[in-house]
Design a protein around this motif. Structure first.
Motif, PDB file in Angstrom:
ATOM      1  N   ASP A  77       1.035 -13.646  15.490  1.00 22.03           N
ATOM      2  CA  ASP A  77       1.956 -14.516  14.764  1.00 22.03           C
ATOM      3  C   ASP A  77       1.165 -15.658  14.133  1.00 22.03           C
ATOM      4  O   ASP A  77       0.386 -16.327  14.812  1.00 22.03           O
ATOM      5  N   VAL A  78       1.388 -15.873  12.847  1.00 20.23           N
ATOM      6  CA  VAL A  78       0.683 -16.918  12.115  1.00 20.23           C
ATOM      7  C   VAL A  78       1.706 -17.877  11.512  1.00 20.23           C
ATOM      8  O   VAL A  78       2.683 -17.439  10.901  1.00 20.23           O
ATOM      9  N   LYS A  79       1.466 -19.162  11.675  1.00 22.39           N
ATOM     10  CA  LYS A  79       2.340 -20.160  11.061  1.00 22.39           C
ATOM     11  C   LYS A  79       2.129 -20.144   9.547  1.00 22.39           C
ATOM     12  O   LYS A  79       1.018 -19.917   9.062  1.00 22.39           O
ATOM     13  N   ARG A  80       3.195 -20.405   8.816  1.00 25.60           N
ATOM     14  CA  ARG A  80       3.111 -20.400   7.347  1.00 25.60           C
ATOM     15  C   ARG A  80       2.113 -21.434   6.823  1.00 25.60           C
ATOM     16  O   ARG A  80       1.509 -21.216   5.782  1.00 25.60           O
ATOM     17  N   GLU A  81       1.906 -22.517   7.554  1.00 22.81           N
ATOM     18  CA  GLU A  81       0.949 -23.526   7.099  1.00 22.81           C
ATOM     19  C   GLU A  81      -0.497 -23.101   7.332  1.00 22.81           C
ATOM     20  O   GLU A  81      -1.423 -23.775   6.909  1.00 22.81           O
ATOM     21  N   HIS A  82      -0.688 -21.951   7.998  1.00 23.51           N
ATOM     22  CA  HIS A  82      -2.033 -21.429   8.245  1.00 23.51           C
ATOM     23  C   HIS A  82      -2.350 -20.206   7.381  1.00 23.51           C
ATOM     24  O   HIS A  82      -3.337 -19.522   7.615  1.00 23.51           O
ATOM     25  N   TRP A  83      -1.511 -19.932   6.391  1.00 25.56           N
ATOM     26  CA  TRP A  83      -1.671 -18.730   5.559  1.00 25.56           C
ATOM     27  C   TRP A  83      -1.487 -19.141   4.105  1.00 25.56           C
ATOM     28  O   TRP A  83      -0.540 -19.833   3.750  1.00 25.56           O
ATOM     29  N   ALA A  84      -2.400 -18.694   3.251  1.00 23.17           N
ATOM     30  CA  ALA A  84      -2.309 -19.004   1.821  1.00 23.17           C
ATOM     31  C   ALA A  84      -2.514 -17.742   1.005  1.00 23.17           C
ATOM     32  O   ALA A  84      -3.251 -16.845   1.391  1.00 23.17           O
TER      33      ALA A  84
ATOM     34  N   TRP B 203       1.713 -20.901   2.220  1.00 29.27           N
ATOM     35  CA  TRP B 203       3.063 -20.360   2.253  1.00 29.27           C
ATOM     36  C   TRP B 203       4.079 -21.428   2.673  1.00 29.27           C
ATOM     37  O   TRP B 203       5.232 -21.376   2.256  1.00 29.27           O
ATOM     38  N   SER B 204       3.661 -22.408   3.421  1.00 31.08           N
ATOM     39  CA  SER B 204       4.565 -23.491   3.839  1.00 31.08           C
ATOM     40  C   SER B 204       4.931 -24.393   2.662  1.00 31.08           C
ATOM     41  O   SER B 204       5.885 -25.157   2.748  1.00 31.08           O
ATOM     42  N   GLU B 205       4.186 -24.284   1.556  1.00 30.93           N
ATOM     43  CA  GLU B 205       4.440 -25.136   0.385  1.00 30.93           C
ATOM     44  C   GLU B 205       5.086 -24.381  -0.760  1.00 30.93           C
ATOM     45  O   GLU B 205       5.297 -24.925  -1.833  1.00 30.93           O
ATOM     46  N   ARG B 206       5.408 -23.123  -0.536  1.00 29.81           N
ATOM     47  CA  ARG B 206       6.064 -22.326  -1.580  1.00 29.81           C
ATOM     48  C   ARG B 206       7.569 -22.603  -1.549  1.00 29.81           C
ATOM     49  O   ARG B 206       8.138 -22.842  -0.523  1.00 29.81           O
ATOM     50  N   SER B 207       8.165 -22.522  -2.727  1.00 36.10           N
ATOM     51  CA  SER B 207       9.616 -22.772  -2.799  1.00 36.10           C
ATOM     52  C   SER B 207      10.412 -21.521  -2.654  1.00 36.10           C
ATOM     53  O   SER B 207       9.966 -20.440  -2.660  1.00 36.10           O
TER      54      SER B 207
END
Length: 62
Positions: free
Chosen positions: A45-52, A58-62
């Protein structure tokens, strides 16, 4: 024998993970003609803030 390492966004239910590993194991055994006990699957499991992707987290995508 085969080992799968699957990285996915965190938050999926235990049910969905179970469904995935059962389906992957079944299909792997069908294609490779191997025993289910020889198939290893590692879910990470990967947090969205750790994946680009494409330079955007991904944590900054709308």
């Amino acid at each position: 024998m085969p080992t799968f390492r699957i990285e996915l966004f965190e938050g999926r239910s235990q049910e969905k993970k179970r469904e995935l590993v059962e389906a992957l194991t079944k299909e792997t055994c069908r294609v490779l003609e191997c025993d289910p006990g020889s198939v290893d699957i590692i879910l990470i499991d990967v947090k969205r803030e750790h994946w680009a992707t494409g330079g955007v987290l991904w944590s900054e995508r709308s």
